[in-house]
Design a protein around this motif. Structure first.
Motif, PDB file in Angstrom:
ATOM      1  N   ASN A  41       4.372 -11.059 -23.305  1.00  0.00           N
ATOM      2  CA  ASN A  41       4.273 -12.343 -22.606  1.00  0.00           C
ATOM      3  C   ASN A  41       4.730 -12.208 -21.165  1.00  0.00           C
ATOM      4  O   ASN A  41       5.608 -11.415 -20.856  1.00  0.00           O
ATOM      5  CB  ASN A  41       5.126 -13.397 -23.308  1.00  0.00           C
ATOM      6  N   GLY A  42       4.146 -13.003 -20.309  1.00  0.00           N
ATOM      7  CA  GLY A  42       4.598 -13.088 -18.928  1.00  0.00           C
ATOM      8  C   GLY A  42       3.907 -12.121 -17.999  1.00  0.00           C
ATOM      9  O   GLY A  42       3.241 -11.182 -18.416  1.00  0.00           O
ATOM     10  N   VAL A  43       4.087 -12.392 -16.728  1.00  0.00           N
ATOM     11  CA  VAL A  43       3.547 -11.558 -15.661  1.00  0.00           C
ATOM     12  C   VAL A  43       4.652 -11.392 -14.628  1.00  0.00           C
ATOM     13  O   VAL A  43       5.319 -12.348 -14.254  1.00  0.00           O
ATOM     14  CB  VAL A  43       2.308 -12.215 -14.995  1.00  0.00           C
ATOM     15  N   TYR A  44       4.852 -10.161 -14.183  1.00  0.00           N
ATOM     16  CA  TYR A  44       5.828  -9.884 -13.135  1.00  0.00           C
ATOM     17  C   TYR A  44       5.075  -9.771 -11.819  1.00  0.00           C
ATOM     18  O   TYR A  44       4.133  -8.991 -11.705  1.00  0.00           O
ATOM     19  CB  TYR A  44       6.570  -8.585 -13.444  1.00  0.00           C
ATOM     20  N   ASP A  45       5.472 -10.556 -10.837  1.00  0.00           N
ATOM     21  CA  ASP A  45       4.841 -10.508  -9.523  1.00  0.00           C
ATOM     22  C   ASP A  45       5.692  -9.689  -8.567  1.00  0.00           C
ATOM     23  O   ASP A  45       6.850 -10.019  -8.320  1.00  0.00           O
ATOM     24  CB  ASP A  45       4.644 -11.914  -8.953  1.00  0.00           C
ATOM     25  N   GLU A  46       5.108  -8.633  -8.053  1.00  0.00           N
ATOM     26  CA  GLU A  46       5.759  -7.772  -7.068  1.00  0.00           C
ATOM     27  C   GLU A  46       5.208  -8.146  -5.707  1.00  0.00           C
ATOM     28  O   GLU A  46       4.050  -7.869  -5.390  1.00  0.00           O
ATOM     29  CB  GLU A  46       5.470  -6.304  -7.374  1.00  0.00           C
ATOM     30  N   VAL A  47       6.031  -8.800  -4.889  1.00  0.00           N
ATOM     31  CA  VAL A  47       5.596  -9.248  -3.568  1.00  0.00           C
ATOM     32  C   VAL A  47       5.791  -8.104  -2.579  1.00  0.00           C
ATOM     33  O   VAL A  47       6.916  -7.686  -2.317  1.00  0.00           O
ATOM     34  CB  VAL A  47       6.386 -10.499  -3.122  1.00  0.00           C
ATOM     35  N   ILE A  48       4.677  -7.614  -2.076  1.00  0.00           N
ATOM     36  CA  ILE A  48       4.713  -6.535  -1.088  1.00  0.00           C
ATOM     37  C   ILE A  48       4.857  -7.143   0.308  1.00  0.00           C
ATOM     38  O   ILE A  48       5.701  -6.730   1.093  1.00  0.00           O
ATOM     39  CB  ILE A  48       3.442  -5.665  -1.174  1.00  0.00           C
ATOM     40  N   ASP A  49       4.024  -8.107   0.621  1.00  0.00           N
ATOM     41  CA  ASP A  49       4.130  -8.897   1.849  1.00  0.00           C
ATOM     42  C   ASP A  49       3.345 -10.186   1.639  1.00  0.00           C
ATOM     43  O   ASP A  49       2.885 -10.457   0.543  1.00  0.00           O
ATOM     44  CB  ASP A  49       3.675  -8.118   3.097  1.00  0.00           C
ATOM     45  N   ASP A  50       3.205 -10.972   2.689  1.00  0.00           N
ATOM     46  CA  ASP A  50       2.527 -12.268   2.557  1.00  0.00           C
ATOM     47  C   ASP A  50       1.090 -12.155   2.058  1.00  0.00           C
ATOM     48  O   ASP A  50       0.568 -13.071   1.429  1.00  0.00           O
ATOM     49  CB  ASP A  50       2.525 -13.015   3.893  1.00  0.00           C
ATOM     50  N   ASP A  51       0.447 -11.034   2.331  1.00  0.00           N
ATOM     51  CA  ASP A  51      -0.961 -10.860   1.964  1.00  0.00           C
ATOM     52  C   ASP A  51      -1.175 -10.014   0.713  1.00  0.00           C
ATOM     53  O   ASP A  51      -2.313  -9.827   0.295  1.00  0.00           O
ATOM     54  CB  ASP A  51      -1.732 -10.220   3.122  1.00  0.00           C
ATOM     55  N   LEU A  52      -0.107  -9.482   0.149  1.00  0.00           N
ATOM     56  CA  LEU A  52      -0.276  -8.593  -1.004  1.00  0.00           C
ATOM     57  C   LEU A  52       0.789  -8.855  -2.060  1.00  0.00           C
ATOM     58  O   LEU A  52       1.976  -8.630  -1.836  1.00  0.00           O
ATOM     59  CB  LEU A  52      -0.208  -7.128  -0.562  1.00  0.00           C
ATOM     60  N   ILE A  53       0.332  -9.355  -3.189  1.00  0.00           N
ATOM     61  CA  ILE A  53       1.201  -9.573  -4.347  1.00  0.00           C
ATOM     62  C   ILE A  53       0.560  -8.868  -5.532  1.00  0.00           C
ATOM     63  O   ILE A  53      -0.599  -9.121  -5.860  1.00  0.00           O
ATOM     64  CB  ILE A  53       1.371 -11.067  -4.672  1.00  0.00           C
ATOM     65  N   LEU A  54       1.297  -7.950  -6.157  1.00  0.00           N
ATOM     66  CA  LEU A  54       0.796  -7.248  -7.330  1.00  0.00           C
ATOM     67  C   LEU A  54       1.256  -7.986  -8.584  1.00  0.00           C
ATOM     68  O   LEU A  54       2.419  -8.351  -8.703  1.00  0.00           O
ATOM     69  CB  LEU A  54       1.317  -5.813  -7.354  1.00  0.00           C
ATOM     70  N   HIS A  55       0.336  -8.207  -9.498  1.00  0.00           N
ATOM     71  CA  HIS A  55       0.646  -8.860 -10.764  1.00  0.00           C
ATOM     72  C   HIS A  55       0.722  -7.773 -11.829  1.00  0.00           C
ATOM     73  O   HIS A  55      -0.253  -7.061 -12.070  1.00  0.00           O
ATOM     74  CB  HIS A  55      -0.432  -9.887 -11.116  1.00  0.00           C
ATOM     75  N   GLU A  56       1.887  -7.634 -12.457  1.00  0.00           N
ATOM     76  CA  GLU A  56       2.089  -6.576 -13.437  1.00  0.00           C
ATOM     77  C   GLU A  56       2.249  -7.158 -14.836  1.00  0.00           C
ATOM     78  O   GLU A  56       2.955  -8.147 -15.035  1.00  0.00           O
ATOM     79  CB  GLU A  56       3.320  -5.752 -13.086  1.00  0.00           C
TER      80      GLU A  56
END
Length: 63
Positions: A41-56
């Motif tokens: 369950n769930g998604v971890y969001d890794e914020v790289i910068d304002d234009d790039l967010i990775l959803h893990e």
């Protein structure tokens, strides 16, 4: 390699193994599912910068 990771985790006393993968990495997701991992369950969001967010996603298996 996945089997080795499972063995190592189990020998270390872990009850399950969880792997994280970026949502766009379809080949890895298919590999994990093929090898018995289930998406947690769930998604971890890794914020790289304002234009790039990775959803893990976390994929796990009982050892």
């Amino acid at each position: 390699m996945l089997e080795r990771a499972k063995e190592t985790a189990k020998n270390s006393g872990a009850e399950y193994l969880r792997l994280f993968v970026v949502d766009r990495n379809e080949p890895a997701i298919r590999l994990y599912i093929k090898n018995g991992f289930i998406r947690g369950n769930g998604v971890y969001d890794e914020v790289i910068d304002d234009d790039l967010i990775l959803h893990e996603y976390g994929f796990e298996t009982v050892l």
